[in-house]
Design a protein around this motif. Sequence first.
Motif, PDB file in Angstrom:
ATOM      1  N   PRO A   1       0.524  -1.591   0.517  1.00  0.00           N
ATOM      2  CA  PRO A   1      -0.043  -0.156   0.020  1.00  0.00           C
ATOM      3  C   PRO A   1       1.302   1.744   0.097  1.00  0.00           C
ATOM      4  O   PRO A   1       1.773   1.405   0.934  1.00  0.00           O
ATOM      5  N   THR A   2       0.471   1.731  -0.329  1.00  0.00           N
ATOM      6  CA  THR A   2       1.279   2.958  -0.889  1.00  0.00           C
ATOM      7  C   THR A   2       1.630   3.760   0.221  1.00  0.00           C
ATOM      8  O   THR A   2       2.284   4.784   0.572  1.00  0.00           O
ATOM      9  N   LYS A   3       0.260   3.887   1.261  1.00  0.00           N
ATOM     10  CA  LYS A   3       1.091   4.804   2.280  1.00  0.00           C
ATOM     11  C   LYS A   3       2.535   4.082   2.781  1.00  0.00           C
ATOM     12  O   LYS A   3       3.269   4.661   3.482  1.00  0.00           O
ATOM     13  N   GLN A   4       2.093   2.778   2.969  1.00  0.00           N
ATOM     14  CA  GLN A   4       2.848   2.042   4.134  1.00  0.00           C
ATOM     15  C   GLN A   4       4.391   1.790   3.372  1.00  0.00           C
ATOM     16  O   GLN A   4       5.329   2.496   3.923  1.00  0.00           O
ATOM     17  N   ILE A   5       4.634   2.481   1.677  1.00  0.00           N
ATOM     18  CA  ILE A   5       6.126   2.317   1.014  1.00  0.00           C
ATOM     19  C   ILE A   5       6.355   3.325   1.619  1.00  0.00           C
ATOM     20  O   ILE A   5       7.620   4.055   1.427  1.00  0.00           O
ATOM     21  N   PHE A   6       5.706   4.709   1.971  1.00  0.00           N
ATOM     22  CA  PHE A   6       6.432   5.799   1.850  1.00  0.00           C
ATOM     23  C   PHE A   6       6.198   6.386   3.588  1.00  0.00           C
ATOM     24  O   PHE A   6       7.121   7.548   3.904  1.00  0.00           O
ATOM     25  N   THR A   7       5.766   5.581   4.272  1.00  0.00           N
ATOM     26  CA  THR A   7       5.943   5.655   5.707  1.00  0.00           C
ATOM     27  C   THR A   7       6.832   5.230   6.078  1.00  0.00           C
ATOM     28  O   THR A   7       8.228   4.805   7.106  1.00  0.00           O
ATOM     29  N   ASN A   8       6.643   3.912   5.985  1.00  0.00           N
ATOM     30  CA  ASN A   8       7.205   2.627   6.703  1.00  0.00           C
ATOM     31  C   ASN A   8       7.762   1.798   6.250  1.00  0.00           C
ATOM     32  O   ASN A   8       6.924   0.257   5.923  1.00  0.00           O
TER      33      ASN A   8
END
Lengths: 274, 705, 289
Positions: free
Chosen positions: C267-274
């Motif tokens: 998921p994009t959010k995970q790639i960019f935050t974690n």
Amino acid sequence: MAQSSVYGENAGRTAVQAGKGIKVENLNAYYGKHLAIKNVSIEFEPNLITALIGPSGCGKSTLLRNLNRLHEVIPGARAEGKIFLGEENILDKKVDSALIRRKIGMVFQRPNPFPALSIKENVVSGLRLEGESNPHKLERVIEESLKRSYLWDEVKDKLDEPGVSLSGGQQQRLCIARTIAVQPEVILMDEPCSALDPISTLKIEDLMLELKKRFTIIIVTHNMQQAARVSDKTGFMLAGAERTGELIEYAETKKVFTSPKEQRTEDYISGRFG
Amino acid sequence: MATNSPVRGRVKSGTANNTNLADRLFAILTAITAAVIIGIIVVFAVVLLVGSWNSITRNGIAFLTSIEWPDNGFDKAPFGALNYIFGTLITSGFALLIGGVASLGAAIFLSEYAPVWLRAPLSFLVELLAAVPSVVYGFWGVQFVSGFMGGPDGVEKSLNNVFGWLPLFADKVSTTRNTNLNVAFNGRDILVAGLILSIMIIPTITSISRDVIHTVPDSQREGMLAMGATRWQSIRLAVLSYGKRGIIGALILGLGRALGETIAVAFLIGGASTVIPPQGTLLNRGETIASKFANNYNEISPADTNGFSAFLELGLALFIITLIINIIAQILVSRGNKPSSTAKKNPGTQILGRLQSLFFPILILLLSPFISLLMALVIIAIWGLLRGLKAYQVRVEERGGSLPVALTYIADPNKSYGYRKFINRFMQGLFIFSLLVAIIPLASIFILVITRGLPVVFKPDFLINDTSGRPLFGGVPTGNIGIAQAILGSGLLVSLASVIGIPLGILAGVYLSEYGKNTFGRLVRFMADVLQGVPSIIMGLFILTVVINTSLFVPGQRYNGWAGVLALAIMMVPIITRTSEEILRLVPDNMREAALALGVPKWRVILTVVMPAALSGIVTGVILGVARIAGETAPILLTARGNDSFNGLNDQTPALTLIMYTYGRRPDPASVELSWGAAFVLLVIVLLLSFGVRFLTRSRLKASL
Amino acid sequence: MKELSESFSRVTPFQIRTAVSPAGAVKAFDAADAGVPKLEIQNLNFYYGKFQALRNITVKIPSRRITSIIGPSGTGKSTFLRLFNRMSDLVPDTRVEGQVRLDGQDIFDSIEVVRLRSRVGMVFQKPNPFPKSIYDNIAYGPRMHGIKSKKQLDEIVETSARCAYIWDEIKDKLHISAMALSGGQQQRLCIARAIAVQPEVILMDEPCSALDPISTIKIEELMLQLRNNYTIVIVTHNMQQAARASDYTSVFMMAPDRAGELVEFGPTKQIFTNPKDERTEQYVTGRFG
């Protein structure tokens, strides 16, 4: 006219050699009828790294290529305004472009070593152009320039191999060596790392930080983090509706990236477009 | 599709529907037309080889070592071609020396120095030089160049007076046949033929080396310039060293052109002869392989089996030489992956209006002799000044003094920026000069053809009567001779050839551009280039042989219009194939991708997107091909043969170029006048075809691409 | 699933799916497959001659979502994207190993390439309208697929143009050359052209890299709308764009031998935050690239 090009004389300026600043006043550059950059005024300070950033087509490369009059090489291209290197207006028609380029070196986006020449001949190609043929002097320049561009250890055993046999990152450092071999006052870099891998990129960034002690460096980059990492001052350019680029903001790098004055700069820095 | 799928060994499964079948059929159709090109070359080689077999076995090695070529083959004497081989080599070598230098200078000037607004008009002039038919060059040579080269006050006489001690310019030749043959000084000899050849190969070499120079990446030039190089230094070190192979290839292609040139040489080389090294002189008459055919076309008769076979072997020899030359050149230039020069969006042509673009060429054309004379003087003056300065410097230094600073810069070649700058200027001047050298003959041709030809055209009945003095379409013979039958004949030959050549050429071009990224495509492309390089006289000889052996077309009438049509059609195919291919390649790939990505079969993409986008370009290419063959003489000289009246295509068929060739060689004023008139009409037709249409379509082509 | 999509695409697709509107009038059967794998890539290797451009890529691309592909230049992002509609066929001397399945069907074996491309549309980096009129550009695909009725074509042109948010700008000048439009308009026209053949998947290869900020924003908004009806895969060099406009992100990196590898997908959010992979972290924080 009496430009002395012998490396030895310049070598007198040993420890810290001062680069010269460049002052641009009201520069307009055209490709045929198309106005590519409009009314740019900017002062590049000596011995600093200045980064020019902006989305593609904003005229940052055009600005850079005006600084050593490489812009005029393109058929139909011309420029108006003034660019001072020290006291001299280099856009003056009377000033010879070859002499300007001798003082303002350039490193290109794609490494472009001369394919017909060996590594060491590539390094001294600038001196050769000026008719330098003293072998001792050439040897010294080759070693010194390659050491300064952090390439010596990698190539010292194969100086006679063609320059194009090196890897991309090495080729780019060879091009830097070639540029510093003629002891310019300013070095222009046009996205020097965009064709390189991460490790070569880091090497070149380190090299730039070292080189700024001796030269004024102006770098065009599309990588904002790179600009933030290596530069002292940053100029942000943007093209309007007519595809005409303008300088939107120019300040300390830190300031541009943390508290830009212009909304458009902030949009760009935060990746709203580009 | 079939040709480009990934190498994966996957068979298209049964779900394939009829679109895929249509795709394959279309690919196969175009591939067949492409294969025709290979077929022609194969038949060509076989016919020449089989036909010359008798001669090869009869004459053996003597063919290459003997200088005697008997009038016929009925007695035992072997045929020896050494004279012609030597004549070919020396004229072509001479042409390469003079023409090559001028062309390189012109190419460098055009692509590196010339201001943008001047590039398009200058390139236009070079193209114009290429468009002038070789029969016009030959006739102009005889009428004009021979005039000032030969005669008691001619250039040749002066050369002989000054350099007569050199074997090259000697006026007495000792030969094996008769010692001490005196040079005639009539302006028809190896030197003049070589000069005309030099001019004729300039456009070939110039345009190809210009293309080669364009392929040198800007990064190389800029890299050198950014190091502080002068313009000339960047050209010498970055451009020329990078493009060395290609430029040598261009020179070799020019050589190939010179080797095969027939008609102009036949006009000027004097015919028959006796030139053998080392006694040979440039001032003597001679013969090349190609001109042998044109000068002796009456002797090429199947009645004389041995003689005919010897002619075929001569043709084979020329074919093999040009083939080798072309192969080497193709490898060096490697035209396959270079962008064509037309692909460059030249801002110059955009800036110039149509009227302006005609204005400059004409102005330059008119001024060229004066400018170049001036430049020659300036260059000589500068050279003298430099020499003087050097001498002066030495004297000053001997006395322990030194020159003023400013003078040292000019005189001292080392480390002096002034000198570099001077050399830069000097080279620039030299390049302009060489371009002008190329353009002066053009100016002369145009002025003469207009001043001498135009009045003839307005003479009574000139465009109505045939050469026997009868009105072409019936009526009372007036006795005024004209060229109407030749215009009709040329028109028929060219249009019928187009009917065959154009569709074949375009389809093969589509194959090469759209499917040809494979071995077969490369082979076809190569063969098309070979076919294009075949000297046109050999093409005529080939068709003649086929017609004789098969009684094709009209039994019992070996010279007929149909044979001429076939020869011209075959000449046309490779020209149209290659130009269509190049134009189609200009259509950006992203257009094809866009259409393919919509799920449209490839053949429909080609027909609905690619071809329409390239249409005006293809039309232009086709018309250029038509213009080229309209100016051809050699292939129809041996097939259609020419005629004073028009009796249909089943008989010997007249043509403008043939009229010029037959009458242009006669000395009487009436024949000369007739030829000037024919030259005018021919030039108008060829130039209208070459450029008129291009001016009309240019803007559309730009807009659509 | 496979039968469904097959059967409805055999009938002219427009008869069924014309009613796609920007508002997202999602059909009942459409919603059901949201999020399930649309494209399944398994052990994919791709070679240009001897050079391996992609190594061992396995990933599932979810239906009716936007999946972005990011990574430094030269890592094979575009090569990867161009496999999905077999544009890679156009390059001679290439070789594929492994499988790419569209709704379970192997795109190399079981789907005829022309059919595949009408199911998987594409928008290119540089706007590439045909040198024809605006109307003919949009109508080109449907015409080639056999729709001749003027009325039907008019309808498709309008629906597709509305869908691509360009109708208002072009409705009065449908018959002028598409070349006369601005870059951003041309790109939206290209999207309309792709939509007009009613694909199931839309591939976008750096669609905004040649556009100005305002056009970029318009296209991003358009993508978010289209997501309701299409599976979108986008290659971008602009990480912020990926972060803003995609649901899933895959990160490509170059191995020492210059072969591209998928280092992370999620998921994009995970790639960019974690991000899990260190290289991903370095890349998204701009340490290189």
